[in-house]
Design an enzyme around this catalytic site. Structure first.
Site, PDB file in Angstrom:
ATOM      1  N   ARG A  47      -4.020   0.682  -2.476  1.00 39.89           N
ATOM      2  CA  ARG A  47      -3.410  -0.650  -2.510  1.00 39.89           C
ATOM      3  C   ARG A  47      -2.722  -0.931  -3.840  1.00 39.89           C
ATOM      4  O   ARG A  47      -3.153  -0.469  -4.891  1.00 39.89           O
ATOM      5  CB  ARG A  47      -4.463  -1.713  -2.201  1.00 39.89           C
ATOM      6  CG  ARG A  47      -4.958  -1.631  -0.775  1.00 39.89           C
ATOM      7  CD  ARG A  47      -6.057  -2.640  -0.460  1.00 39.89           C
ATOM      8  NE  ARG A  47      -6.402  -2.575   0.973  1.00 39.89           N
ATOM      9  CZ  ARG A  47      -7.257  -1.717   1.487  1.00 39.89           C
ATOM     10  NH1 ARG A  47      -7.868  -0.854   0.697  1.00 39.89           N
ATOM     11  NH2 ARG A  47      -7.498  -1.712   2.783  1.00 39.89           N
TER      12      ARG A  47
ATOM     13  N   GLN B 261       0.817  -1.213   0.000  1.00 41.45           N
ATOM     14  CA  GLN B 261       0.000   0.000   0.000  1.00 41.45           C
ATOM     15  C   GLN B 261       0.848   1.258   0.000  1.00 41.45           C
ATOM     16  O   GLN B 261       2.040   1.243   0.335  1.00 41.45           O
ATOM     17  CB  GLN B 261      -0.939  -0.006   1.203  1.00 41.45           C
ATOM     18  CG  GLN B 261      -0.261  -0.226   2.545  1.00 41.45           C
ATOM     19  CD  GLN B 261      -1.258  -0.569   3.641  1.00 41.45           C
ATOM     20  OE1 GLN B 261      -1.514   0.255   4.509  1.00 41.45           O
ATOM     21  NE2 GLN B 261      -1.817  -1.770   3.607  1.00 41.45           N
TER      22      GLN B 261
ATOM     23  N   HIS C 190       4.779   0.097   0.636  1.00 41.08           N
ATOM     24  CA  HIS C 190       5.295  -0.736   1.722  1.00 41.08           C
ATOM     25  C   HIS C 190       4.292  -1.837   2.029  1.00 41.08           C
ATOM     26  O   HIS C 190       3.130  -1.788   1.619  1.00 41.08           O
ATOM     27  CB  HIS C 190       5.548   0.101   2.985  1.00 41.08           C
ATOM     28  CG  HIS C 190       4.313   0.740   3.544  1.00 41.08           C
ATOM     29  ND1 HIS C 190       3.850   1.969   3.110  1.00 41.08           N
ATOM     30  CD2 HIS C 190       3.414   0.323   4.478  1.00 41.08           C
ATOM     31  CE1 HIS C 190       2.746   2.285   3.759  1.00 41.08           C
ATOM     32  NE2 HIS C 190       2.443   1.295   4.596  1.00 41.08           N
TER      33      HIS C 190
ATOM     34  N   HIS D 256       0.274   5.473   1.222  1.00 40.57           N
ATOM     35  CA  HIS D 256      -0.580   6.457   1.877  1.00 40.57           C
ATOM     36  C   HIS D 256      -0.336   7.816   1.230  1.00 40.57           C
ATOM     37  O   HIS D 256       0.807   8.224   1.037  1.00 40.57           O
ATOM     38  CB  HIS D 256      -0.268   6.529   3.377  1.00 40.57           C
ATOM     39  CG  HIS D 256      -0.404   5.219   4.071  1.00 40.57           C
ATOM     40  ND1 HIS D 256      -1.524   4.438   3.964  1.00 40.57           N
ATOM     41  CD2 HIS D 256       0.448   4.538   4.879  1.00 40.57           C
ATOM     42  CE1 HIS D 256      -1.364   3.335   4.681  1.00 40.57           C
ATOM     43  NE2 HIS D 256      -0.174   3.381   5.236  1.00 40.57           N
TER      44      HIS D 256
ATOM     45  N   GLU E  35       3.524   6.568   9.391  1.00 38.55           N
ATOM     46  CA  GLU E  35       3.536   5.501  10.396  1.00 38.55           C
ATOM     47  C   GLU E  35       4.951   5.260  10.918  1.00 38.55           C
ATOM     48  O   GLU E  35       5.934   5.450  10.210  1.00 38.55           O
ATOM     49  CB  GLU E  35       3.044   4.172   9.780  1.00 38.55           C
ATOM     50  CG  GLU E  35       1.646   4.213   9.213  1.00 38.55           C
ATOM     51  CD  GLU E  35       1.276   2.919   8.489  1.00 38.55           C
ATOM     52  OE1 GLU E  35       2.136   2.013   8.390  1.00 38.55           O
ATOM     53  OE2 GLU E  35       0.138   2.812   8.014  1.00 38.55           O
TER      54      GLU E  35
END
Length: 403
Positions: free
Chosen positions: A288, A100, A269, A102, A137
């Protein structure tokens, strides 16, 4: 408000890729039904909001926050974010999560507004943007933690694919590799990546068959790297998925317990296997790229991807050490992450709402108001900004998240 320390009651999310044993082995979490316990959520996200005891009642953490945003979050956070800006998780994967990307904050705001304008329902499986926020993240490994993160060096990608197409006839892939080899730039990588993801029908079947044939033959002979064994392992879980090419395109690494990794916006990632702590901005935006039965919008994915090499030796995020405290340099304002290796009456200055988590052993959390609570390993507490200070004591590690 006269209460300063709140033990959290947290939600466990059961997803098919989760582990049936990790939460129990690490933290003694009951799992009598043998569910795939994938994530334990700590925070105020509406899809799994933590609960606290407040005024004799059990309430959602979001209700506590909304009762006094400036006091609980801090005036600055209330003004900038209007909510708890992070979500803290324990993540336990037995199988790979989807590959995916972001979006950046700006891309998320534009994309969310566009899909709202088009009337696409928030729960529509083809919706790309669930909210107008980015989702950077950090992951901190509790066990060996295998992941893919960022594009390999361009020359490595070409070398891995050229070796395969020299031995196995995959005309569609061979043509894409030749084009990339003649243009090893960001635009060349984009054309190659989009070309692989866009393979369909017989072209896709032939390409995957060639990949798996090559991987199987070379794993049997032990002549190539671990990425081919990984491809065969992923094929057991995601047969026929174009994401099986990803280990030849993305960096593959295994974090050792206590190591951390930051995942930038716009960077492909995937988490593959292991247990760790994860902190992210409070968002659910995921574009995705494979290893998933869910919707893949290749055009939108490409528009939100940074097609640059990510050196493998830069993937581990080293901490700075101050006494017993490890701190990690996070390049966004949504969250900060510290890990105390132990705590001897460690006094913490509070400037925002915080969550602390007991990793290894009991943690005593105390406040100058004479409040105190004990967290067993796997338990967490919420400390509002108005607490100003609190004290930690433990023989083991403690994770601390704030902003």
């Amino acid at each position: 408000m006269n209460k300063h320390l709140f033990k959290l009651e947290n939600t466990i999310q059961n997803y098919v890729w989760g582990s049936k044993t990790a939460m129990q082995e690490l933290f003694g979490v009951e799992n009598s039904k043998q569910d795939a316990q994938a994530e334990l959520w700590m925070g105020a996200h509406p899809n799994g909001c933590s609960k606290v005891e407040w005024n004799g009642n059990k309430v959602l953490l979001s209700a506590l926050i909304n009762s006094n945003k400036e006091g609980v979050l801090s005036p600055e956070t209330a003004l900038s974010f209007g909510e708890l800006p992070y979500l803290f998780k324990v993540l336990a994967a037995d199988n790979a999560l989807s590959i995916q990307v972001h979006p950046s904050k700006e891309e998320a705001e534009i994309g969310f507004a566009r899909e709202d304008h088009l009337g696409i329902d928030l729960n529509d499986p083809k919706r790309n943007y669930r909210d107008p926020n980015h989702k950077p993240e950090l992951v901190y490994a509790l066990t060996p933690y295998q992941a893919m993160n960022g594009f390999r060096n361009f020359s490595d990608i070409v070398s891995l694919f050229s070796r395969m197409t020299a031995q196995i006839s995959i005309p569609q892939v061979h043509a894409l590799v030749a084009q990339f080899e003649n243009n090893m730039t960001s635009s060349g990588l984009e054309a190659f990546f989009v070309g692989i993801l866009s393979l369909s029908g017989n072209d896709k079947l032939e390409a995957l068959d060639g990949l798996l044939t090559f991987a199987y033959e070379n794993v049997e002979m032990g002549t190539l790297g671990d990425e081919y064994a990984l491809i065969l392992e992923l094929a057991n879980t995601y047969p026929g998925d174009i994401g099986l090419f990803a280990p030849l395109i993305l960096n593959v690494l295994t974090l050792q317990p206590g190591e951390a990794m930051y995942l930038d916006a716009r960077t492909p990632h995937a988490y593959l296997k292991g247990a760790g702590l994860e902190v992210m901005a409070n968002s659910d935006n995921v574009l995705r790229a494979g290893l998933t039965p869910k919707h893949i919008d290749v055009e939108e994915l490409a528009s939100c991807t940074l097609f640059e090499e990510k050196p493998k030796d830069k993937l581990i995020l080293p901490p700075s050490l101050d006494g017993n405290k490890q701190s990690y340099a996070i390049p966004v304002p949504d969250f900060e992450f510290d890990c105390f290796l132990k705590a001897d009456n460690e006094q913490i200055q509070v400037r925002s709402a915080e969550i602390v988590f007991a990793i290894d052993s009991d943690v005593e959390v105390s406040h100058q108001s004479e409040e105190s609570l004990v967290l067993k390993k796997g338990e967490s507490a919420f400390i509002p900004a108005y607490a100003k200070t609190y004290t930690l004591s433990s023989k083991g590690r403690i994770a601390r998240v704030y902003n």
